[in-house]
Design a protein around this motif. Structure first.
Motif, PDB file in Angstrom:
ATOM      1  N   CYS A  96     -17.876 -17.323 -40.941  1.00 39.84           N
ATOM      2  CA  CYS A  96     -16.933 -18.361 -40.156  1.00 39.84           C
ATOM      3  C   CYS A  96     -17.011 -19.646 -40.310  1.00 39.84           C
ATOM      4  O   CYS A  96     -18.185 -20.253 -40.663  1.00 39.84           O
ATOM      5  N   VAL A 101     -27.702 -15.302 -38.111  1.00 40.80           N
ATOM      6  CA  VAL A 101     -26.437 -16.036 -38.328  1.00 40.80           C
ATOM      7  C   VAL A 101     -27.093 -17.085 -39.350  1.00 40.80           C
ATOM      8  O   VAL A 101     -27.856 -18.026 -38.808  1.00 40.80           O
ATOM      9  N   CYS A 105     -22.229 -18.856 -40.225  1.00 43.66           N
ATOM     10  CA  CYS A 105     -21.425 -19.994 -39.561  1.00 43.66           C
ATOM     11  C   CYS A 105     -21.723 -21.294 -40.088  1.00 43.66           C
ATOM     12  O   CYS A 105     -22.903 -22.067 -40.189  1.00 43.66           O
ATOM     13  N   ALA A 115     -19.222 -22.921 -31.602  1.00 41.09           N
ATOM     14  CA  ALA A 115     -18.944 -22.372 -32.967  1.00 41.09           C
ATOM     15  C   ALA A 115     -20.088 -21.246 -33.440  1.00 41.09           C
ATOM     16  O   ALA A 115     -19.742 -20.223 -33.893  1.00 41.09           O
ATOM     17  N   LEU A 116     -21.076 -21.425 -32.914  1.00 42.09           N
ATOM     18  CA  LEU A 116     -22.351 -20.329 -33.097  1.00 42.09           C
ATOM     19  C   LEU A 116     -21.950 -19.025 -32.257  1.00 42.09           C
ATOM     20  O   LEU A 116     -21.864 -17.987 -32.681  1.00 42.09           O
ATOM     21  N   SER A 173     -16.494 -27.114 -34.147  1.00 37.09           N
ATOM     22  CA  SER A 173     -17.347 -26.658 -35.100  1.00 37.09           C
ATOM     23  C   SER A 173     -18.887 -27.113 -34.840  1.00 37.09           C
ATOM     24  O   SER A 173     -19.089 -27.877 -33.861  1.00 37.09           O
ATOM     25  N   LYS A 174     -19.776 -26.829 -35.546  1.00 36.46           N
ATOM     26  CA  LYS A 174     -21.039 -27.228 -35.322  1.00 36.46           C
ATOM     27  C   LYS A 174     -21.015 -29.018 -35.271  1.00 36.46           C
ATOM     28  O   LYS A 174     -20.449 -29.447 -36.099  1.00 36.46           O
ATOM     29  N   GLU A 223     -13.361 -21.874 -43.598  1.00 35.22           N
ATOM     30  CA  GLU A 223     -13.552 -20.319 -43.688  1.00 35.22           C
ATOM     31  C   GLU A 223     -13.250 -19.786 -45.143  1.00 35.22           C
ATOM     32  O   GLU A 223     -13.946 -19.223 -45.845  1.00 35.22           O
ATOM     33  N   THR A 229     -19.163 -17.026 -33.365  1.00 35.50           N
ATOM     34  CA  THR A 229     -19.593 -16.267 -34.507  1.00 35.50           C
ATOM     35  C   THR A 229     -20.154 -14.963 -34.208  1.00 35.50           C
ATOM     36  O   THR A 229     -19.988 -13.994 -34.733  1.00 35.50           O
TER      37      THR A 229
END
Length: 226
Positions: free
Chosen positions: A139, A9, A114, A153-154, A147-148, A119, A157
């Motif tokens: 993503c 990722v 990610c 988020a990860l 989100s990060k 997006e 994804t």
């Protein structure tokens, strides 16, 4: 049963692609709307990495100008419009990206992105750079409820890509990426040429590389320990 495919990722800005010129161009466009002077591209390392809204906030903070949320949302819309019109004027993949992906793919790896870009914007940029079809999913900041650096988020994804967190490696360029990977309990490879105001090794990723030529070996060494 066979093992699930291993998944890499990637972050996008400062990891897969050098995008500072176009992002800073869009930032300077919206700064000019409020009469603020442009910021040099060499400040990108300390400004980029948390998405467009954060970039605008940081740009105003650098100028010592307050910014309320209503004005931020207006400027963000203008930022996006300008950026999408100039999304790959200066942006390009880092050297060795395609060759590294080819090697990893030959070894059975799949790929996802990610990013804290929106997006749709991320998909548009990767299409412009000719690699969008290499990723199972792309993503962004608005794909999930978080989100990060939130680990969801990860992990989201990975799930969308059909991967398994136990067979995954994150590749990023900043503390945000490393913190995300650690929170998700995913090993992380950090590139040392991206957008961070401190040496990326400071944040203790599992591996640090200086060129994509080293990515396959770094990822392979981590997957072998999973």
């Amino acid at each position: 049963m066979t093992d699930p495919f291993p998944l890499v990722v990637f972050d996008l800005d400062g990891t897969l692609a050098e995008t500072a010129g176009d992002l800073m161009g869009a930032l300077n466009h919206v700064l000019s709307l409020d009469g603020l002077p442009p910021l040099p591209v060499d400040q990108a390392r300390s400004l980029l990495g948390a998405g467009g809204r954060a970039l605008i906030r940081r740009g105003f903070a650098s100028a010592g100008r307050p910014l309320d949320e209503n004005r931020l949302e207006d400027l963000f819309r203008r930022f996006l419009a300008f950026y999408e019109d100039h999304i790959a004027d200066h942006s390009h993949l880092y050297p060795g990206v395609v060759a590294a992906m080819d090697r990893l793919e030959a070894d059975g790896f799949a790929f996802a992105v990610c990013t804290n870009k929106l997006e749709g914007t991320a998909k548009r940029l990767l299409a412009a750079l000719g690699v969008a079809d290499r990723f199972k999913v792309i993503c962004g900041q608005d794909t999930f409820a978080v989100s990060k650096p939130e680990p969801g988020a990860l992990l989201g994804t990975i799930a969308r890509a059909g991967g398994d967190p136990a067979r995954c490696v994150m590749v990023g360029d900043s503390r945000t990426d490393i913190d995300t990977a650690k929170a998700a309990r995913i090993p992380c490879v950090a590139v040392d040429f991206g957008y961070t105001d401190r040496p990326v090794a400071t944040f203790e990723p599992d591996r640090v590389i200086s060129h994509f030529d080293a990515l396959a070996d770094a990822v392979g060494s981590l997957v072998g320990t999973l």
